[in-house]
Design a protein around this motif. Sequence first.
Motif, mmCIF file in Angstrom:
data_model
loop_
_atom_site.group_PDB
_atom_site.id
_atom_site.type_symbol
_atom_site.label_atom_id
_atom_site.label_comp_id
_atom_site.label_asym_id
_atom_site.label_seq_id
_atom_site.Cartn_x
_atom_site.Cartn_y
_atom_site.Cartn_z
ATOM 1 N N LYS A 351 19.224 -16.349 -34.000
ATOM 2 C CA LYS A 351 18.456 -15.188 -33.590
ATOM 3 C C LYS A 351 18.776 -13.888 -33.051
ATOM 4 O O LYS A 351 20.046 -13.387 -33.034
ATOM 5 C CB LYS A 351 16.907 -15.018 -34.509
ATOM 6 N N LYS A 352 18.915 -15.314 -32.003
ATOM 7 C CA LYS A 352 18.843 -13.851 -30.807
ATOM 8 C C LYS A 352 20.845 -13.686 -30.824
ATOM 9 O O LYS A 352 21.328 -12.972 -29.784
ATOM 10 C CB LYS A 352 18.388 -15.204 -29.774
ATOM 11 N N GLY A 354 22.578 -13.347 -32.470
ATOM 12 C CA GLY A 354 23.500 -12.761 -33.772
ATOM 13 C C GLY A 354 24.018 -13.722 -34.853
ATOM 14 O O GLY A 354 25.671 -13.348 -35.487
ATOM 15 N N GLY A 394 21.744 -11.907 -37.156
ATOM 16 C CA GLY A 394 20.098 -12.412 -36.995
ATOM 17 C C GLY A 394 19.752 -12.679 -38.260
ATOM 18 O O GLY A 394 18.530 -12.986 -38.358
#
Length: 524
Positions: A351-352, A354, A394
């Motif tokens: 998620k961080k 992307g 994300g």
Amino acid sequence: MRALMQPLEAIADYKEIKRRLLKNRGVTVISGTLDAQKAHIASGLAEDFPVTLIIAENELKAKGLLEDYRLYDPQVMHYPARDMIFYQAEISGSLLTRQRMQVIKALTERKKVTVITSIGGCMDYLLPFRVLKKDMITLSVGDELDLTEMSRKLVRIGYERCGTVEEPGQFAVRGGILDVYSMTEENPWRIELWGDEIDDIRMFDSESQRSVTGTEKIVIYPATEDIGIDEPDFYKKATDTFLEYLGGRSIVFLDEPARLMENAKVLYDEFRMAFTHRLEQGKATPEQAERMISPEQLQYLLNMRNTVALCLMQMHKDGFHINGQYSVQVQAVNPYNNQFPLLVKDMQKWKKNGFRVVFLSTSRTRAKRLAGELFQEKINAFYSEDPERELQEGEVLVTYGRSSRGFAYPMQKFVLITESDVFGQSYRPKKKTRKSEGERLRDFSELHAGDYVIHEDHGLGIYRGIEKVEIDNIIKDYIKVDYAESGSLYLPATQLDMLQKYSGAEGKKPKLDRLGGKEWIKTK
């Protein structure tokens, strides 16, 4: 599903490869591919073609690819190879012919077809497609029908006349009624006449005799691929392989071409050796000994088509006409061994950075629950089966589907994860069947003569042991399974994985299925 195709479109050479394939003749090589990911890239590249064929080295690999490809095309079909040497021991020949004829029906009637086969499925000579089409019988309400002449035609194309139709490949005539159980249908047809004219056509249940549906027109496909095999010129007519059945606007994918050609050579050498002995013993004719195409001839045909080689490593020519080489960066997904916190940690990292993530579950209920659990961990996860839904950076899409393993495109920031990656290779969803299923067999030490076993295509039978079958000085091990009504199945020992050990209630004797019967088909 749109979300699954997004990473392919982000690959640098993807659009160029697709443009090349529209006018390609020869072999385009794509290296760096992984087993679980091959169905993914093949499905994307095949979008512009009405007919797609994927060739694996053997039947086991073909069935694995089939399961993976269903994620992208639920209507994908399997074209099984015939055992050209041990056809005399091929008890399941009717089922095999039925599966192959269903593929032929799809190639005739459907606008888009994907077929998966093994290299052996492309090596036997067949009647040309145009010849086979001439023997397809079309009947419509209002047509005149001579039952005597129709019976003769049905026998010629492989149907057996019976008192009552019970299995595919049979027909019956009673007064002004013709029942035909076509090889390509789940239920038989009933054609009722008024005088010499067809008055009504209905599909019916062969057990209850109740009508299922009515129609104005049907096509009866042959019950054998070897129409007229007893005629003197049959082997002169059988000049095509399955590759010729694909037509012009088609694409062929080769799963590891080097292994394909190695296996083709083994199959061809075994076939030639067997028929050399048969010729010496007067049990075969020279024409029968030429029923299989050589590896060199097969390679020539592949070079003349629009062919894509999917390889892990760079491919050497070795007789192939390579006209382009590309590579993709793909990684396998590390197993989590039931460690949910590790999965959450990776999800947070993706998620961080992307990444777009798709998680596949074979249960919609579990998928929805998992999406909720991930959302509680502050991960942007949601459940959807919307085919047009695109993933944003994300996001984590949890959806219904299966694949043998997950994979990642690191450069395109995309990850696909499966339940097997999280819960382990042995993870299987429960199936609702009337019989209690056991674990899939992996070793003969798990079986003893007299054990009840379940074959994925034929149902419940009794394992009788391993028998050696010798034909023309070639010996192979076959698994013998007995079924109801004195039926016996001889299964190549290499196909042990198709059996499961039955684990029903203790002390209760289960009812055996009948080879070719409808009960197991309905149970599945």
